[in-house]
Write an enzyme that holds these catalytic residues in place. Structure first.
Site, PDB file in Angstrom:
ATOM      1  CE  LYS A 182      -4.276  -1.632   1.795  1.00  0.00           C
ATOM      2  NZ  LYS A 182      -5.259  -2.181   2.802  1.00  0.00           N
ATOM      3  CG  ASP A 223      -8.211   0.098   2.502  1.00  0.00           C
ATOM      4  OD1 ASP A 223      -9.274  -0.253   2.676  1.00  0.00           O
ATOM      5  OD2 ASP A 223      -7.249   0.213   3.038  1.00  0.00           O
TER       6      ASP A 223
END
Ligand code: ATR
Length: 286
Positions: A66, A102
């Site tokens: 990420k 997210d």
């Protein structure tokens, strides 16, 4: 044909292909594919060169990449930049743009369970990447106070700084388990962001049962980002005290739907039946 993929390593048990295919089915999109691409860090650069010139239309990014992908992008949205974490990349012509859904997934799951953030008090267990997304949502939503419980104090300090960077008005305290239990009557929701309790270690919990007994009541929601098992030992201990519980499945679904909206455009989030997607995944996990 539009091509999408999930990048990470390892990806053996990922539910994402099943989830994305279920989303496309619901939206009657029949010209899109979604696959996993297991990739070590030293192959990321080569993958992104191919992606940029049309190999894929969009990718999701998971552990451990990420942050690694950020230098390979042309643009990163401010929230993903702040968290130093991109989970969705969209290719527009030959430009790659990074996002973080997210946060949107966590915020969706709270609001659909009627947990309101403004003026509330929350606790975060853990201080890694997922905890940062959770902390940023609490800060943006104008929580009054956030308590952080983490094994490594330095990481808890980093999370505290991030929350106060997003919103300096939020009071942030670092606590141990006893300190957390003392906040019991003020806490609206306690979120486990660690992987403790995830299958196959499903007997483990991030908090001892004596602490859960003091902490939880019908007024304090227990939220576990873990979704396998569906009811972790942490959620079971909270439920025993009458606490409402939320597992991580709805957040997983909502972050995926938000990714699809970034890739496809339109108002997809409002048109998808999230509960039916959650049920599809529950069947796959059980
Ligand atoms: P993620 O992106 O899923 O949040 P991460 O960034 O590796 O993953 O963060 C995992 C978090 O869970 C960390 O806060 C970690 O604690 P440390 O900061 O002390 O490493 C926490 N964690 C993981 N395993 C744990 C365990 N067995 N007990 C307590 N905390 C744990």
């Amino acid at each position: 044909m539009k091509r999408f993929a999930l990048l990470g390593e390892p990806l053996g048990h990922s539910l994402s292909p099943l989830l994305h295919k279920a989303i496309y089915r619901q939206l009657e999109i029949d010209d899109a594919s979604y696959r996993t691409v297991e990739l070590a860090e030293d192959r990321l650069k080569a993958f992104f060169s191919g992606f940029r010139v049309g190999g894929f239309d969009g990718v999701n990014v998971t552990v451990p990449h990420k942050a690694n992908v950020i230098p390979l992008l042309d643009e990163v949205d401010p929230k993903a930049q702040l968290l130093n974490a991109v989970n969705t990349v969209h290719r527009i012509d030959n430009r790659l743009i990074g996002h973080n859904t997210d946060l949107l997934g966590f915020a969706y799951s709270l609001s659909s369970n009627e947990v309101s953030i403004a003026g509330g008090e929350f606790a975060i267990i853990g201080a890694g990447g997922s905890a940062q997304a959770v902390g940023a949502v609490f800060a943006e939503g104008e929580a009054k106070q956030v308590s952080i419980l983490n094994r490594t104090p330095e990481r808890a300090e980093t999370l505290k700084r991030l929350i106060q960077e997003v919103n300096p008005a939020v009071k942030v305290e670092l606590v141990d388990a006893q300190g957390l239990a003392k906040r019991a009557k003020y806490l609206d929701c306690v979120v486990n962001t660690t992987s403790v309790g995830m299958a196959p270690n499903s007997k483990e919990t991030p908090l001892e049962s004596a602490i859960c007994e003091q902490l939880f009541s019908p007024e304090t929601v227990a939220f576990d980002l873990v979704y396998n098992p569906l009811k972790t030992a942490f959620l079971a201990a909270a439920e025993k005290q009458g606490a409402p519980t939320i597992n991580g499945l709805q957040m997983l679904v909502a972050q995926a739907v938000h990714s699809v909206e970034i890739w496809m455009g339109g108002n997809i989030v409002a048109h998808v039946d999230m509960n039916s997607l959650v049920r599809d995944l529950e069947k796959a996990i059980k």
